[in-house]
Design a protein around this motif. Structure first.
Motif, mmCIF file in Angstrom:
data_model
loop_
_atom_site.group_PDB
_atom_site.id
_atom_site.type_symbol
_atom_site.label_atom_id
_atom_site.label_comp_id
_atom_site.label_asym_id
_atom_site.label_seq_id
_atom_site.Cartn_x
_atom_site.Cartn_y
_atom_site.Cartn_z
ATOM 1 N N PHE A 153 55.371 -15.933 -4.839
ATOM 2 C CA PHE A 153 55.928 -17.083 -4.144
ATOM 3 C C PHE A 153 56.996 -16.609 -3.171
ATOM 4 N N PHE A 154 56.939 -17.100 -1.949
ATOM 5 C CA PHE A 154 58.014 -16.842 -1.003
ATOM 6 C C PHE A 154 59.186 -17.783 -1.266
ATOM 7 N N PRO B 24 62.561 -7.563 1.165
ATOM 8 C CA PRO B 24 61.660 -6.461 0.773
ATOM 9 C C PRO B 24 61.671 -6.150 -0.722
ATOM 10 N N ASP B 25 62.856 -6.096 -1.336
ATOM 11 C CA ASP B 25 62.868 -5.779 -2.770
ATOM 12 C C ASP B 25 62.367 -6.949 -3.611
ATOM 13 N N GLU B 26 62.471 -8.191 -3.115
ATOM 14 C CA GLU B 26 61.926 -9.349 -3.831
ATOM 15 C C GLU B 26 60.402 -9.354 -3.765
ATOM 16 N N VAL B 27 59.860 -8.910 -2.667
ATOM 17 C CA VAL B 27 58.402 -8.834 -2.515
ATOM 18 C C VAL B 27 57.845 -7.710 -3.387
ATOM 19 N N LYS B 28 58.625 -6.667 -3.565
ATOM 20 C CA LYS B 28 58.184 -5.467 -4.298
ATOM 21 C C LYS B 28 58.371 -5.578 -5.820
ATOM 22 N N ASN B 29 59.430 -6.282 -6.251
ATOM 23 C CA ASN B 29 59.800 -6.306 -7.670
ATOM 24 C C ASN B 29 59.801 -7.725 -8.228
ATOM 25 N N LYS B 30 59.297 -7.853 -9.453
ATOM 26 C CA LYS B 30 59.379 -9.138 -10.135
ATOM 27 C C LYS B 30 60.828 -9.453 -10.475
ATOM 28 N N GLN B 31 61.124 -10.755 -10.491
ATOM 29 C CA GLN B 31 62.461 -11.221 -10.840
ATOM 30 C C GLN B 31 62.376 -12.235 -11.969
ATOM 31 N N TYR C 193 57.111 -12.700 -8.823
ATOM 32 C CA TYR C 193 57.507 -12.288 -7.479
ATOM 33 C C TYR C 193 57.956 -13.543 -6.744
ATOM 34 N N ILE C 194 59.228 -13.578 -6.359
ATOM 35 C CA ILE C 194 59.770 -14.758 -5.679
ATOM 36 C C ILE C 194 60.771 -14.306 -4.620
#
Length: 122
Positions: free
Chosen positions: A73-74, A23-30, A18-19
């Motif tokens: 991570f933000f 909203p979709d970055e907080v919700k989904n792994k990349q 999670y980076i």
């Protein structure tokens, strides 16, 4: 005589985490792609052929994987610093650098990356 130096390169370690702050970055792994370069004096390892005299890149990698995959991570800066901390923690490490790519972070770019470096004061 100058001691011999070894350079370990961990290339294109592909992990998911999670980076980001959207909203979709907080919700989904990349996907992230991690490259690590570690420089150390390997005089003893060259002479002994004994694993205890060398840096173990597998051990380093096995510490990086859960750090990345089990956390959020933000900022790419924080993730990169945390990986660099692992890469540079052994007292034999003289220099290290970490570059982390975040593929597809920008619409018209392959990726965005951040690189941080470490150099031990002698």
């Amino acid at each position: 005589m100058q001691p011999d130096k070894a350079i370990i390169r961990i290339k294109n370690l592909r992990l998911r985490t999670y980076i980001g702050i959207n909203p979709d970055e907080v919700k989904n792994k990349q996907d992230v792609v991690i490259n690590v370069v570690i420089e150390y004096c390997d005089d003893k390892a060259r002479q002994s052929d004994n694993m205890d005299d060398a840096l173990n890149y597998r051990t380093i990698t096995k510490r990086i994987i859960p750090l990345v995959e089990d956390n959020r991570f933000f900022l790419l800066e924080k993730l990169t610093q945390d990986v660099l901390d692992i890469a540079s923690e052994h007292p034999w490490v003289e220099r290290a650098s970490v570059e982390i790519d975040k593929p597809h972070a920008l619409r018209f770019a392959d990726s965005v990356s951040l690189q941080l470096s470490f150099e031990r004061d002698v």
